[in-house]
Design a protein around this motif. Structure first.
Motif, short mmCIF file in Angstrom:
data_model
loop_
_atom_site.label_atom_id
_atom_site.label_comp_id
_atom_site.label_asym_id
_atom_site.label_seq_id
_atom_site.Cartn_x
_atom_site.Cartn_y
_atom_site.Cartn_z
N GLY A 58 0.82 -1.20 0.00
CA GLY A 58 0.00 0.00 0.00
C GLY A 58 0.86 1.25 0.00
N ASP A 59 0.39 2.26 0.77
CA ASP A 59 1.10 3.55 0.81
C ASP A 59 2.48 3.43 1.44
OD1 ASP A 59 -0.96 4.86 -0.41
OD2 ASP A 59 -1.87 5.61 1.44
N ASN A 60 2.74 2.34 2.18
CA ASN A 60 4.06 2.17 2.80
C ASN A 60 5.16 2.08 1.75
OD1 ASN A 60 3.12 2.21 5.44
ND2 ASN A 60 2.66 0.03 5.42
N GLU A 61 4.83 1.67 0.54
CA GLU A 61 5.84 1.55 -0.51
C GLU A 61 6.37 2.93 -0.93
OE1 GLU A 61 4.91 -1.06 -3.70
OE2 GLU A 61 4.33 -2.71 -2.38
N LYS A 62 5.60 3.98 -0.60
CA LYS A 62 6.07 5.33 -0.89
C LYS A 62 7.01 5.84 0.20
CE LYS A 62 1.55 6.38 -2.97
NZ LYS A 62 0.34 7.23 -2.83
N LEU A 63 7.14 5.07 1.28
CA LEU A 63 7.87 5.53 2.46
C LEU A 63 9.13 4.71 2.72
CD1 LEU A 63 4.76 5.90 4.81
CD2 LEU A 63 5.81 7.67 3.39
N ILE A 64 9.61 4.00 1.72
CA ILE A 64 10.76 3.11 1.91
C ILE A 64 12.05 3.91 2.02
CG2 ILE A 64 12.13 1.26 0.87
CD1 ILE A 64 9.56 0.42 -0.62
N PHE A 65 12.87 3.56 3.00
CA PHE A 65 14.25 4.06 3.06
C PHE A 65 15.10 3.17 2.16
CE2 PHE A 65 12.86 6.02 7.08
CZ PHE A 65 13.45 7.27 6.96
N LYS A 66 15.50 3.70 1.03
CA LYS A 66 16.27 2.92 0.06
C LYS A 66 17.76 3.05 0.34
CE LYS A 66 12.63 3.34 -3.39
NZ LYS A 66 12.25 3.82 -4.75
N ILE A 67 18.50 1.98 0.07
CA ILE A 67 19.94 1.94 0.34
C ILE A 67 20.70 2.02 -0.98
CG2 ILE A 67 21.81 0.57 1.33
CD1 ILE A 67 19.69 -0.76 3.13
N LEU A 68 21.58 2.99 -1.08
CA LEU A 68 22.36 3.14 -2.31
C LEU A 68 23.25 1.92 -2.56
CD1 LEU A 68 23.69 6.83 -2.23
CD2 LEU A 68 22.08 5.85 -3.88
N ALA A 124 9.63 6.40 6.00
CA ALA A 124 9.95 7.82 5.84
C ALA A 124 8.65 8.63 5.93
CB ALA A 124 10.65 8.06 4.51
N ASP A 125 7.99 8.53 7.07
CA ASP A 125 6.68 9.10 7.31
C ASP A 125 6.81 10.46 7.98
OD1 ASP A 125 3.95 9.27 7.35
OD2 ASP A 125 3.64 7.41 8.48
N ARG A 126 5.70 11.20 8.08
CA ARG A 126 5.69 12.45 8.81
C ARG A 126 5.54 12.15 10.29
NH1 ARG A 126 1.75 15.94 10.62
NH2 ARG A 126 0.11 14.67 9.66
N PRO A 127 6.52 12.46 11.11
CA PRO A 127 6.44 12.11 12.54
C PRO A 127 5.29 12.84 13.24
CG PRO A 127 8.69 12.68 11.89
CD PRO A 127 7.80 13.08 10.76
N GLN A 128 4.64 12.16 14.19
CA GLN A 128 3.60 12.73 15.02
C GLN A 128 3.49 11.89 16.29
OE1 GLN A 128 -0.48 11.78 13.38
NE2 GLN A 128 0.73 11.44 11.53
N GLU A 129 2.55 12.21 17.16
CA GLU A 129 2.44 11.49 18.42
C GLU A 129 2.25 10.00 18.16
OE1 GLU A 129 -0.14 11.43 22.58
OE2 GLU A 129 -0.97 12.37 20.79
#
Length: 420
Positions: A58-68, A124-129
């Motif tokens: 789902g939307d988590n695929e937009k938030l992946i920390f990719k490794i060079l 790589a999400d927007r941090p919140q509580e």
């Protein structure tokens, strides 16, 4: 230039007082799940980028920390896309790595396999509580069991764990089935190719309400008749096992009979067997955003927190993406960080914690006397007391306040000379 003291955005340092609560919660979860026969495993934090971007997250695929890529594999001058730069990434959940793990090791595992995982994931999400870019997940999954027994065991195990961890907080388990979602939409006249968009809108029910969902569906071009019938059906559906069965009768032309019967059976059995107090609630508007869910889905809301604190469901198609042969799979994940947020807001006390005593020793103590004090501390430790031995600071009041935050309740001061 001075080095930066603060952690990277979305990451955080964990102080000792919270760390004690985290360890307590993790131990409670681990021991509870082991009591239900789950076996702890571990998967790597780094996954193949092709697995992570396989359109299952789902939307988590937009938030992946990719490794060079590294060394000779990294060719910046000829790279035309991200795919040319990264072939690995940090896992965004524990479910996809589990499916790969099971596919790779199935021959060495019992069937069905009851897996327990506890570990960090990264988004790589927007941090919140209660939401961070690095956080801990606690998952249980049952692989190889297509029966309703899997859902029953998962719900019973998770609610038992939550009851132990948060005994003062009432909570509700909401359940639904992806096939019921689909059946309701088709019954109301929505087109098959529009269902994903309908469910994305429906998933906003908690935020915009039934009227908001109806308005957004109309704005998307769906017929007023379909929208009116859909919102009416959502409202009129009963929320217990009998309500599920009644809805199954209404949807008989578009929903296999065993789907509603199976969900009703799960609800009836859980209500009969659960030893923890909670509300079990059929919610026909429950969607859960992960695209890999294929059947039963569930979510837990808890008093004292605005969002869900646990969730999961059945994902019978994921393992087949690795092996070419589908295998039944169902899982439940506790939102560990959200539970910690709740407990810390309540004071962060660990119940049943053993006695904690601090020996504060004035600086310059002679060696013979110091050895005698250390021997006394060792004797108390052998009797089950947690004893901290530390040099005494000039500001003893502040020192004791800081130790008090870590749970130390008794302080013994040792001076070079007896106080007069």
């Amino acid at each position: 230039m001075a080095l930066k003291k603060k952690p990277v955005t979305g990451m955080r340092d964990i102080l000792p007082a919270e760390m004690q609560v985290r360890e307590y919660v993790m131990n409670q979860i681990r021991e509870t799940y082991r009591g239900f026969g789950f076996t702890q495993i571990e998967t790597p934090c780094v996954e193949h980028i092709g697995n992570l971007t396989s359109k299952q997250g789902g939307d988590n695929e937009k938030l992946i920390f990719k490794i060079l890529k590294r060394g000779g594999k990294l060719k910046l001058e000829t790279a035309e896309s991200e795919a040319d730069l990264a072939e690995e990434g940090l896992r965004y959940d524990l479910t996809l790595p589990l499916a790969r793990y099971y596919s790779n090791n199935e021959a060495q595992l019992p069937s069905p396999f009851k897996a327990l995982q506890m570990g960090s994931v990264w988004r790589a999400d927007r941090p919140q509580e209660g939401r961070f870019r690095q956080f801990t997940q606690c998952d249980i999954d049952i692989l190889g069991d297509a029966s309703s027994m899997a859902e029953i065991e998962l719900i019973l195990a998770t609610t038992t764990a939550l009851g132990k961890i948060c005994p003062q907080n009432a909570f509700t388990v909401r359940v639904n089935d992806r096939e019921i979602l689909r059946g309701m939409a088709l019954y109301c006249g929505f087109e098959e190719d529009s269902l994903d968009q309908v469910f994305i809108t429906l998933d906003k029910m908690d935020k915009i309400g039934k009227e908001g969902v109806g308005a957004e569906l109309l704005e998307a071009g769906h017929s007023p008749e379909s929208v009116a019938q859909y919102t009416k059906l959502l409202t009129e559906a009963g929320h217990d096992a009998a309500g599920v069965q009644k809805l199954g009768e209404i949807l008989a032309d578009v929903l296999p009979k065993e789907v509603a019967a199976g969900l009703a059976y799960i609800m009836e059995t859980v209500n009969e067997l659960a030893q923890t107090e909670f509300s079990l609630y059929f919610d026909p508007a429950l969607v859960r955003g992960m695209s890999y869910y294929t059947g039963t889905i569930f979510e837990v809301s808890m008093e004292g927190f605005g969002g869900s604190v646990a969730g999961g469901g059945r994902y019978d198609k994921m393992i087949g993406r690795f092996t070419g042969k589908d295998a039944p799979a169902c899982g439940f994940s506790i939102g560990f960080e959200r539970i910690i947020t709740i407990l810390m807001a309540q004071g962060g006390k660990v119940p049943g914690e053993r006695q904690k005593k601090a020996y504060l020793i004035e600086k310059g103590m002679e060696k013979a006397r110091l050895n005698e004090i250390m021997r006394q501390a060792m004797e108390e430790r052998s009797q089950g007391v947690q004893v901290l031995v530390s040099q005494m600071n000039k500001n003893k009041k502040f020192q004791k306040e800081q130790l008090g935050k870590e749970g130390y309740t008794e302080f013994v001061n040792f001076y070079r000379e007896a106080l007069k």
